[in-house]
Design an enzyme around this catalytic site. Sequence first.
Site, PDB file in Angstrom:
ATOM      1  N   GLU A 283      -5.389 -10.356   0.271  1.00 26.64           N
ATOM      2  CA  GLU A 283      -6.520  -9.999   1.351  1.00 26.64           C
ATOM      3  C   GLU A 283      -7.869  -9.945   0.600  1.00 26.64           C
ATOM      4  OE1 GLU A 283      -5.719  -7.154   4.204  1.00 26.64           O
ATOM      5  OE2 GLU A 283      -3.564  -7.792   4.073  1.00 26.64           O
TER       6      GLU A 283
ATOM      7  N   GLU B 141       0.721  -1.134   0.100  1.00 28.55           N
ATOM      8  CA  GLU B 141       0.146  -0.009   0.105  1.00 28.55           C
ATOM      9  C   GLU B 141       0.908   1.030  -0.011  1.00 28.55           C
ATOM     10  OE1 GLU B 141      -2.887  -0.221   3.108  1.00 28.55           O
ATOM     11  OE2 GLU B 141      -3.728  -2.095   2.381  1.00 28.55           O
TER      12      GLU B 141
END
Length: 399
Positions: free
Chosen positions: A309, A156
């Site tokens: 995820e 991220e």
Amino acid sequence: MPLGIAVAAIALGAASITGGLADRDRKNQEAAASQSAAAIPTCEVTDRNSLVPPSGALLGVNLNLEAKPLAQYAADLGHKPAVSVSFADFPYTEQERTHLQQAAAQIRADGHIMLLTLEPKQGLAAVTRDVISDLVKDLGSINSQGVPVIVRLAHEMNGSWYPWSQQPLEYRDMFTRVADAVHTGVPGSAMMWAPNYAGGYPFAGGQFEAKAGSADFAALDTDHDGAITMADDPYAPYYPGDGAVDWVGMSLYHWGAKYPWGENEIPEANKFADQLTGNYVGANGDDTLLPDFYSVYGKDHNKPVAIPETAALYNPTAGGAAEIDIKRTWWEQVFSAQAHAQFPNLKMINWFEWDKNEVEVNGRIDWTTTNSPAIRGAFTTALPDWLHYGTGTTCRPAG
């Protein structure tokens, strides 16, 4: 205790207890135990390319190991997960190193691959040569126990909330240095580059957003208009290059159909595929389409694509749609025959199996699929035959 060593110990113990055994018989038992141990192959992982299935995808889990051991999750699922996600600061503490070894032991018994997410919370400058050297040694130790590792490094990075965020120049340099050391020193480990899904980019107002006038800001202003907006490429400035990257990843969730989050809402049709290809326009408050992550990095760069995820939000304290309807609608998209045909380079899908408080909702969210018998039964029944699972390891550590 490794199986081969246990066999030898049992044989030697039996010889000692039954002292009347002839010396010849004792030697025969020891030889048999030695041969038994030798017959068990060593565990050392030596080929990172073998981690990519030729077809289909690995099914893994991001699990709260303190709430549920991997063995219990495997029993609930009816399969050993092919991937188990672990997190650690980078550099990590001795306690975190111990936790990683403990996680590796669980994976060795009830899984296959560790997806190790490393978070440089002290900033990119803290990733020194010594820190990287220590990582290589630890990865080698885990590999020697039969557990492959895929390192999801500083994920991220295109967000604005981490100390490594929106620093593409330093980030690419750090990632490349780590990747070079891993590729040279631990052939049983691989590197994953995993930006945040870019709906809402550049996530203005975060503590670590790029500052106007900086070299990083200039690198992120890909359309050269003097501003960073959703019109700029939210992925490419952060890409470290094909030589450094073995896998590309993007976590994709159903948080809801519209902001603010916390309501129980059915996922929109085709949402999973639209997010992965940049065509999803819901929830972001903007109709700007994003780059096609799958096509650019999965097809053009020819990398295996991971969903590190995924899950669908269910708020136990809110009204709205039923838990089973929300979660089933989402997993039916993720595991659909359409997605399998559309995304042949999709090689890993990890479910986020947590029941936890979420700051974005200011309350508890149950993301799980195996805690409730009804949800578990529906989920396991829906798993398609193109998924790959873990087998555990019955071999003895190398060396």
